[in-house]
Design a protein around this motif. Sequence first.
Motif, mmCIF file in Angstrom:
data_model
loop_
_atom_site.group_PDB
_atom_site.id
_atom_site.type_symbol
_atom_site.label_atom_id
_atom_site.label_comp_id
_atom_site.label_asym_id
_atom_site.label_seq_id
_atom_site.Cartn_x
_atom_site.Cartn_y
_atom_site.Cartn_z
ATOM 1 N N GLU A 186 0.865 -1.270 0.140
ATOM 2 C CA GLU A 186 0.040 -0.018 0.172
ATOM 3 C C GLU A 186 0.888 1.349 0.117
ATOM 4 O O GLU A 186 0.593 2.192 -0.494
ATOM 5 C CB GLU A 186 -0.866 -0.054 1.280
ATOM 6 N N LYS A 187 2.087 1.292 0.738
ATOM 7 C CA LYS A 187 2.886 2.282 0.866
ATOM 8 C C LYS A 187 3.651 2.432 -0.732
ATOM 9 O O LYS A 187 3.757 3.656 -0.924
ATOM 10 C CB LYS A 187 3.989 2.019 1.882
ATOM 11 N N ILE A 190 1.587 4.504 -3.000
ATOM 12 C CA ILE A 190 1.166 5.759 -3.004
ATOM 13 C C ILE A 190 2.526 6.621 -2.753
ATOM 14 O O ILE A 190 2.592 7.770 -2.533
ATOM 15 C CB ILE A 190 0.465 6.346 -1.693
ATOM 16 N N THR A 191 3.744 6.205 -3.063
ATOM 17 C CA THR A 191 5.004 6.681 -2.760
ATOM 18 C C THR A 191 5.698 6.841 -4.151
ATOM 19 O O THR A 191 5.590 5.940 -4.921
ATOM 20 C CB THR A 191 5.769 5.917 -1.891
ATOM 21 N N HIS A 198 5.041 11.475 -1.398
ATOM 22 C CA HIS A 198 3.884 10.852 -2.131
ATOM 23 C C HIS A 198 3.643 11.136 -3.390
ATOM 24 O O HIS A 198 4.186 12.143 -3.829
ATOM 25 C CB HIS A 198 2.639 11.286 -1.164
ATOM 26 N N ARG A 201 -0.841 9.744 -7.590
ATOM 27 C CA ARG A 201 -2.182 8.921 -7.354
ATOM 28 C C ARG A 201 -2.605 9.396 -5.859
ATOM 29 O O ARG A 201 -3.859 9.707 -5.551
ATOM 30 C CB ARG A 201 -1.686 7.412 -7.429
ATOM 31 N N HIS A 202 -1.772 9.655 -4.821
ATOM 32 C CA HIS A 202 -2.148 9.855 -3.434
ATOM 33 C C HIS A 202 -2.421 11.247 -3.563
ATOM 34 O O HIS A 202 -3.506 11.511 -2.730
ATOM 35 C CB HIS A 202 -0.938 9.649 -2.634
ATOM 36 N N ASP A 205 -6.195 11.453 -4.245
ATOM 37 C CA ASP A 205 -7.050 10.783 -3.315
ATOM 38 C C ASP A 205 -7.169 11.823 -2.185
ATOM 39 O O ASP A 205 -8.325 11.930 -1.542
ATOM 40 C CB ASP A 205 -6.314 9.529 -2.622
ATOM 41 N N VAL A 206 -6.015 12.520 -1.864
ATOM 42 C CA VAL A 206 -6.040 13.284 -0.679
ATOM 43 C C VAL A 206 -6.663 14.868 -0.607
ATOM 44 O O VAL A 206 -7.233 15.197 0.260
ATOM 45 C CB VAL A 206 -4.494 13.464 0.099
#
Length: 352
Positions: A186-187, A190-191, A198, A201-202, A205-206
């Motif tokens: 998962e990390k 998004i990394t 990040h 993609r993250h 989402d954020v």
Amino acid sequence: MIKWLKSYLLMEKEVGSNSYRREVTGNFVILFSFAILFLLTLSNFFLSSRTIFYANLALFSGLCLITFLFRHNKRLVIHSIAHFMAGGIFVIVYFNQAQDYTPIWSFLYMYLIISLYGHQKGLMIAGGFLGCLLLFLSFWVGETVTKLEFIRFAFVSVFILFFAYLAELLISRTFEQLNKTKSILEKMTITDELTGLHNRRHFNDVLSDKINSARRSKEMLALAIIDVDHFKKYNDTYGHPAGDQVLITLAELLKTTMKRSDDVLFRLGGEEFALLYKPKDETSAIALLERIREAVEDVVKEENIQSIVTISAGLYIIKPQKTQSFEQVYKSADELLYQAKELGRNRVVVSP
């Protein structure tokens, strides 16, 4: 009926942790306890003595009482039923004088206890229960139970206890490794691999969540999009490894500067970065970004970067009283960055 059973036992839910498995085991304990005691009570009414029937009826009534009294605390209900089951085994063994294979119910109890409490605590509870049961059964050795039957039961019980412990230990470790691997994966999704920030993609989402959260808490939110000036030319002149070093150095500078828990850093792609933070006011929001811009030149000199590097930034202040979408905020910040480049680069352009 099958659909209800799957739903009650959470079989349609994704297996994710030991806590989920214990929840399933707990639901099974409740369901099984009611089913088995009801069937035993019913069968003993027709096929056995009145004494055993009343004993089973008392156990069934006690089970109903426990479930009712602790109905608002499911975990307490499950653990109470499990220990109530232990008492029930002693009662049934006593009334049957250890005959009719009544002690074998202890196998199920030991397995359930280790599943509910985990391999360490469960082993202690189940081991204590088995020791008491063997002591209890020893009173009938030579009367209703032969020595050989007692030894066989003790031998099998110890093995079942050991294998229940071993199975729970292996399952627990498998879940731990699975969750650890899942967390790493998962990390990774998004990394950004190069900078450790990040990724885009993250960011997608954020940002919407951060905008909505800031509006609910009536806090100011700042989105800054940063771009390394003339980065393509730098890459063409000094090579991609040198360009990567610039991006890594800039990322480390951003990490050092943005230390608050609600600061979020992103690499959007290429030489473009984004900062999302909550300033006290517009002045402090601008001051932070100006410090970063001014620090870039000094930092790259220390890191032996082969040429002067500067950045341009578009800073968009998101006011809590204004409702804006992800697309509007991102587009506004991107347009401000474009203005900074049009005005000569190495500058911060702020929303009006």
